[in-house]
Design an enzyme around this catalytic site. Sequence first.
Site, PDB file in Angstrom:
ATOM      1  N   SER A   1     -11.628 -13.732  11.235  1.00  8.20           N
ATOM      2  CA  SER A   1     -11.788 -14.882  10.340  1.00  8.20           C
ATOM      3  C   SER A   1     -11.584 -16.211  11.063  1.00  8.20           C
ATOM      4  CB  SER A   1     -10.810 -14.789   9.158  1.00  8.20           C
ATOM      5  OG  SER A   1      -9.488 -15.036   9.576  1.00  8.20           O
TER       6      SER A   1
ATOM      7  N   LYS B   1      -4.194 -18.903   9.962  1.00 11.63           N
ATOM      8  CA  LYS B   1      -5.244 -19.686   9.316  1.00 11.63           C
ATOM      9  C   LYS B   1      -5.026 -21.180   9.596  1.00 11.63           C
ATOM     10  CE  LYS B   1      -7.506 -16.435   6.948  1.00 11.63           C
ATOM     11  NZ  LYS B   1      -6.924 -15.295   7.676  1.00 11.63           N
TER      12      LYS B   1
END
Length: 211
Positions: free
Chosen positions: A131, A168
């Site tokens: 991701s 993230k």
Amino acid sequence: MSLSDIQQAILSLITNHINADGVSPSQTEIARAFGFKGVRAVQHHLDVLEQQGMIRRVPGQARGIRLKHLTQVDEAALALQSEDVLRLPVLGRVAAGQPIGADIGEDRVVLLDRVFFSPAPDYLLRVQGDSMRDEGIFDGDLIGVHRTHDAHSGQIVVARIDDEITVKLLKISKDRIRLLPRNPDFAPIEVRSDQDFAIEGLYCGLLRPNR
């Protein structure tokens, strides 16, 4: 049998070369770096390093030197490493995808040059998922984490949501916190008010293991 100063220096050169380029130096490159006239002296020192469990060599490969897990290395040898070399534990996995449960660790220590990271990391985590691909962080990478509970919007963080860990991009606005992927195939994570959320550390660089 302890390592000589030159053998410790050769081991550091091999470690730094693998960390920087993903492959070991050739025997010719080692000879050139230390001013040896040929590779025979290099072969002798590599024999000692292999006998001491520091490295292993893959037959028939010009760049076939591999580092052993540093849990097998003599603690006395580690104590002699340069102050510019970080000794970092690999504490487990972190999700670059959907958050995953905290890992108990890999029981492994890696030696890395300080120049690869800013700020200096406290530990490493192995990335699982892609991701964060567009940030240059790929599945299987080892990321350095600087332990802190403070972070600013726009920084890449290792965050805990309830009992799960993820890496993230942190985005903070007046009324919400979001964890953004760097891959359009993944959706942002909206942190709810009823969730136990904490910043565990800041991303500060990575090591891409030789695959």
